[in-house]
Design a protein around this motif. Structure first.
Motif, PDB file in Angstrom:
ATOM      1  N   ALA A  17       3.260 -39.544  47.558  1.00 11.77           N
ATOM      2  CA  ALA A  17       4.173 -40.155  46.581  1.00 11.77           C
ATOM      3  C   ALA A  17       5.598 -40.249  47.119  1.00 11.77           C
ATOM      4  O   ALA A  17       6.299 -41.241  46.913  1.00 11.77           O
ATOM      5  N   ILE A  40      11.190 -42.805  39.306  1.00 10.04           N
ATOM      6  CA  ILE A  40       9.942 -43.511  39.577  1.00 10.04           C
ATOM      7  C   ILE A  40       8.939 -42.557  40.243  1.00 10.04           C
ATOM      8  O   ILE A  40       7.726 -42.656  40.034  1.00 10.04           O
ATOM      9  N   ASP A  41       9.454 -41.608  41.007  1.00 10.14           N
ATOM     10  CA  ASP A  41       8.588 -40.660  41.692  1.00 10.14           C
ATOM     11  C   ASP A  41       7.892 -39.729  40.708  1.00 10.14           C
ATOM     12  O   ASP A  41       6.724 -39.377  40.899  1.00 10.14           O
ATOM     13  N   PHE A  42       8.582 -39.320  39.659  1.00 11.33           N
ATOM     14  CA  PHE A  42       7.958 -38.443  38.667  1.00 11.33           C
ATOM     15  C   PHE A  42       6.760 -39.125  38.020  1.00 11.33           C
ATOM     16  O   PHE A  42       5.723 -38.527  37.794  1.00 11.33           O
ATOM     17  N   ILE A  43       6.933 -40.383  37.739  1.00  9.78           N
ATOM     18  CA  ILE A  43       5.831 -41.124  37.129  1.00  9.78           C
ATOM     19  C   ILE A  43       4.698 -41.286  38.130  1.00  9.78           C
ATOM     20  O   ILE A  43       3.522 -41.096  37.803  1.00  9.78           O
ATOM     21  N   ASP A  44       5.041 -41.615  39.361  1.00  8.39           N
ATOM     22  CA  ASP A  44       4.026 -41.764  40.402  1.00  8.39           C
ATOM     23  C   ASP A  44       3.285 -40.445  40.607  1.00  8.39           C
ATOM     24  O   ASP A  44       2.054 -40.433  40.759  1.00  8.39           O
ATOM     25  N   ILE A  46       2.766 -38.069  38.409  1.00  9.08           N
ATOM     26  CA  ILE A  46       1.844 -37.861  37.282  1.00  9.08           C
ATOM     27  C   ILE A  46       0.589 -38.696  37.467  1.00  9.08           C
ATOM     28  O   ILE A  46      -0.539 -38.195  37.345  1.00  9.08           O
ATOM     29  N   PHE A  47       0.772 -39.956  37.763  1.00 14.42           N
ATOM     30  CA  PHE A  47      -0.393 -40.844  37.919  1.00 14.42           C
ATOM     31  C   PHE A  47      -1.288 -40.375  39.064  1.00 14.42           C
ATOM     32  O   PHE A  47      -2.530 -40.381  38.958  1.00 14.42           O
ATOM     33  N   ARG A  48      -0.689 -39.977  40.177  1.00  9.58           N
ATOM     34  CA  ARG A  48      -1.485 -39.545  41.330  1.00  9.58           C
ATOM     35  C   ARG A  48      -2.196 -38.225  41.067  1.00  9.58           C
ATOM     36  O   ARG A  48      -3.339 -38.015  41.491  1.00  9.58           O
ATOM     37  N   GLU A  50      -3.196 -37.193  38.145  1.00  9.67           N
ATOM     38  CA  GLU A  50      -4.303 -37.516  37.230  1.00  9.67           C
ATOM     39  C   GLU A  50      -5.517 -38.002  38.029  1.00  9.67           C
ATOM     40  O   GLU A  50      -6.663 -37.608  37.775  1.00  9.67           O
ATOM     41  N   LYS A  56      -6.285 -36.119  32.562  1.00  9.22           N
ATOM     42  CA  LYS A  56      -5.254 -36.915  31.906  1.00  9.22           C
ATOM     43  C   LYS A  56      -4.106 -35.956  31.582  1.00  9.22           C
ATOM     44  O   LYS A  56      -4.359 -34.865  31.057  1.00  9.22           O
ATOM     45  N   ILE A  57      -2.900 -36.330  31.915  1.00  9.06           N
ATOM     46  CA  ILE A  57      -1.754 -35.466  31.641  1.00  9.06           C
ATOM     47  C   ILE A  57      -1.002 -36.067  30.457  1.00  9.06           C
ATOM     48  O   ILE A  57      -0.292 -37.065  30.613  1.00  9.06           O
ATOM     49  N   SER A  59       1.657 -37.010  27.655  1.00 13.96           N
ATOM     50  CA  SER A  59       3.106 -37.114  27.748  1.00 13.96           C
ATOM     51  C   SER A  59       3.765 -35.848  27.215  1.00 13.96           C
ATOM     52  O   SER A  59       3.364 -35.326  26.178  1.00 13.96           O
ATOM     53  N   PHE A  63       6.175 -32.500  32.181  1.00  8.99           N
ATOM     54  CA  PHE A  63       7.638 -32.542  32.238  1.00  8.99           C
ATOM     55  C   PHE A  63       8.168 -32.680  30.812  1.00  8.99           C
ATOM     56  O   PHE A  63       7.607 -33.412  30.019  1.00  8.99           O
ATOM     57  N   GLY A  65       9.894 -34.243  28.647  1.00 12.87           N
ATOM     58  CA  GLY A  65      10.591 -35.440  28.207  1.00 12.87           C
ATOM     59  C   GLY A  65      10.883 -35.443  26.724  1.00 12.87           C
ATOM     60  O   GLY A  65      11.958 -35.820  26.283  1.00 12.87           O
TER      61      GLY A  65
END
Lengths: 129, 132
Positions: A17, A40-44, A46-48, A50, A56-57, A59, A63, A65
């Protein structure tokens, strides 16, 4: 899955990532301060994660949020006592001892360390087994 | 800070946020994750817009930067994946946008004045958020 296997997979995931070497991904490394992660890295990540761990993580589970958007917990850029308590309760793997002394919201992301991901995944995977 | 907006009404400036997204970083993100994953960050109308654009990376970068700029204006970096999809960016033209919090009723919406800026390497957005 053993703790070492989880660590190896997290290292591989974060290296992919963030475009860094796997050996830079140590448990004590801060995702932002040491590994250079941005939003953008935090989202990437999470997706990676998962995909890598077939989970499934939800929301707000990895993190915090939802907490930072609650006006009870953040006032004028500072996490309130109530907010700190909420963070400690919902994110027991988040190390807040030093942060609590000067809980600027702008510095919260620096507390997100690799070990936070490891502990979260260890708990999730142990429940899944 | 209270200022008089062009409409003549007094409004309170909530904040100003700026975000930059590297084009290569964003393209890598889009390649690494499926379209359905990436669409988790978008509202329903943004999904349609992105589909219509044939999944343009430039458009996705603008939407992402605009959302981040808004969050920063409110001092609320990182609202998680759901936070992104609950904020709807309305692109007015090539260089400007507004935003709408889908969790708020129309009477409680902040006024957002947003603008885009681009270079070969980066896509950026600035959001000025007013509380009316």
């Amino acid at each position: 899955m053993t703790d070492q296997e989880i660590l190896s997979k997290v290292q591989e995931t974060l290296a992919g990532a963030l475009g860094i070497e796997q050996d830079e991904v140590t448990p004590e490394a801060s995702l932002t301060r040491d590994l250079g992660a941005e939003s953008i890295d935090f989202i990437d990540i999470i997706f990676r994660l998962e995909k890598a761990f077939d989970i499934k993580i939800p929301s707000g589970e990895l993190f915090p949020g939802n907490i930072v958007s609650d006006e009870r917990f953040v006032k004028e850029g500072v996490v309130t006592a109530e907010g700190l308590q909420e963070l400690k309760t919902k994110f027991p793997y988040l190390d807040l001892e030093e942060y609590s002394k000067d809980p600027q919201i702008s510095k919260l992301a620096e507390q997100f360390k690799v070990k936070m991901l490891l502990q979260y995944l260890q708990e999730r995977l142990s429940k899944k087994a | 800070m209270n200022m008089r907006a062009s409409s003549g009404k007094m409004t309170h400036l909530q904040g100003v946020g700026v975000d930059l997204v590297g084009r290569k970083r964003l393209e890598k993100f889009l390649k690494s994750n499926s379209k359905s994953q990436c669409q988790r960050l978008l509202s329903d109308s943004e999904k349609k817009l992105w589909q219509k654009s044939e999944y343009s990376s430039n458009l996705f970068a603008k939407l992402f930067a605009a959302k981040e700029a808004y969050f920063k204006a409110l001092g609320r970096d990182w609202l998680g994946v759901d936070g992104f999809s609950h904020l709807e960016i309305e692109i007015c033209n090539k260089s400007s946008f507004t935003a709408r919090d889908l969790h708020k009723q129309s009477g409680n919406q902040c006024k957002v004045s947003g603008s885009f800026f681009e270079t070969n390497d980066m896509v950026g957005a600035q959001a000025i958020v007013w509380e009316s």
